[in-house]
Design an enzyme around this catalytic site. Structure first.
Site, PDB file in Angstrom:
ATOM      1  N   TYR A  15       1.003  -1.213  -0.122  1.00 35.02           N
ATOM      2  CA  TYR A  15      -0.036  -0.083   0.016  1.00 35.02           C
ATOM      3  C   TYR A  15       0.588   1.451  -0.053  1.00 35.02           C
ATOM      4  CZ  TYR A  15      -3.372  -3.464   1.117  1.00 35.02           C
ATOM      5  OH  TYR A  15      -4.669  -4.016   1.609  1.00 35.02           O
ATOM      6  N   HIS A  20      -4.461   5.971  -1.365  1.00 32.75           N
ATOM      7  CA  HIS A  20      -5.515   6.132  -0.066  1.00 32.75           C
ATOM      8  C   HIS A  20      -4.060   5.858   0.912  1.00 32.75           C
ATOM      9  CE1 HIS A  20      -9.096   5.215   1.746  1.00 32.75           C
ATOM     10  NE2 HIS A  20      -8.983   4.452   1.831  1.00 32.75           N
ATOM     11  N   PHE A  65      -5.722  -1.133  10.038  1.00 35.69           N
ATOM     12  CA  PHE A  65      -6.154  -0.676   8.174  1.00 35.69           C
ATOM     13  C   PHE A  65      -7.160   0.986   8.916  1.00 35.69           C
ATOM     14  CE2 PHE A  65      -4.410  -4.567   7.427  1.00 35.69           C
ATOM     15  CZ  PHE A  65      -4.183  -4.729   6.765  1.00 35.69           C
ATOM     16  N   ASN A  67     -10.373   1.743   8.078  1.00 31.70           N
ATOM     17  CA  ASN A  67     -11.583   1.387   8.517  1.00 31.70           C
ATOM     18  C   ASN A  67     -11.492   1.505  10.183  1.00 31.70           C
ATOM     19  OD1 ASN A  67     -11.599   1.241   5.236  1.00 31.70           O
ATOM     20  ND2 ASN A  67     -13.422  -0.863   6.007  1.00 31.70           N
ATOM     21  N   ASN A 113     -13.668   6.030   5.238  1.00 30.96           N
ATOM     22  CA  ASN A 113     -14.054   4.979   6.180  1.00 30.96           C
ATOM     23  C   ASN A 113     -12.652   5.259   7.647  1.00 30.96           C
ATOM     24  OD1 ASN A 113     -15.732   3.790   5.625  1.00 30.96           O
ATOM     25  ND2 ASN A 113     -14.986   2.185   4.476  1.00 30.96           N
TER      26      ASN A 113
END
Length: 193
Positions: A15, A20, A65, A67, A113
């Protein structure tokens, strides 16, 4: 007075340079520029403490993560008794143009989120720096867009440098000065995606 700068993102190499994770990228750049010590894992986040000019600052990257970002941030805020007005969260935003910066206090989460998780545990009365990653082209899935890498990493790095150049203004009462300085610098930067 202590300030908390939070970058939102997902842990893991896969990631690292995704849209993001631009919040993580900003926090990493701040850490290196201002010579903060290496991150240590505490409260389910990577944390580093140091100074930016005369301001005491904690940098944090939730190591949950996206969320579940709220739990580690809430833990840090409660431990250090940081007022919500001294919390600044850097995050990606699909509803604004690529490499455009928006700053606001409170408000909705626009379906983000990570912000939703923080709002649930702390309320909404903290500062957000929204980093525009643009909206996906027709036919592209939103989750694919946010989890894919930037097409123009040079523009992203230039925008992050502009943020760092004026970051001490974020600790002042009138944050609109920061917004205007960064906006003026971005205007003259090639930011085509």
């Amino acid at each position: 007075m202590l300030h908390l700068l939070v970058g939102l993102g997902n842990p893991g190499k896969e990631y690292e340079l995704t849209r993001h994770n631009v919040g993580f990228m900003i926090i990493d750049a701040i850490m290196h520029h201002f010579l903060f010590p290496d991150f240590k894992k505490k409260h389910n986040a990577l944390i580093s403490s140091g100074s930016i000019q005369s301001y005491k600052v904690i940098l944090a990257k939730p190591y949950t993560f996206m969320n579940n970002s709220g739990a580690p941030i809430s833990s840090i805020v409660k431990l250090y008794k940081i007022p919500l007005d001294n919390i600044i969260v850097f995050h990606d935003e699909t509803d604004i143009d690529f490499c455009t910066i928006r700053i606001k206090k409170g408000g909705g989460n626009a379906g983000h989120n990570g912000l939703k998780s923080i709002d649930t545990l702390l309320g909404r009365d903290y500062w957000r720096i929204r980093f525009g990653i643009g909206h996906p082209s027709n036919g592209y899935d939103l989750s694919y867009h946010v989890l894919s890498q930037f097409n123009n990493l040079n523009a992203v790095n230039n925008t992050i440098s502009n943020i760092i150049e004026h970051i001490s203004l974020l600790f002042e009462n009138d944050k609109s000065i920061f917004k205007n300085k960064v906006k003026d610098l971005i205007k003259y930067t090639d930011i085509s995606s």
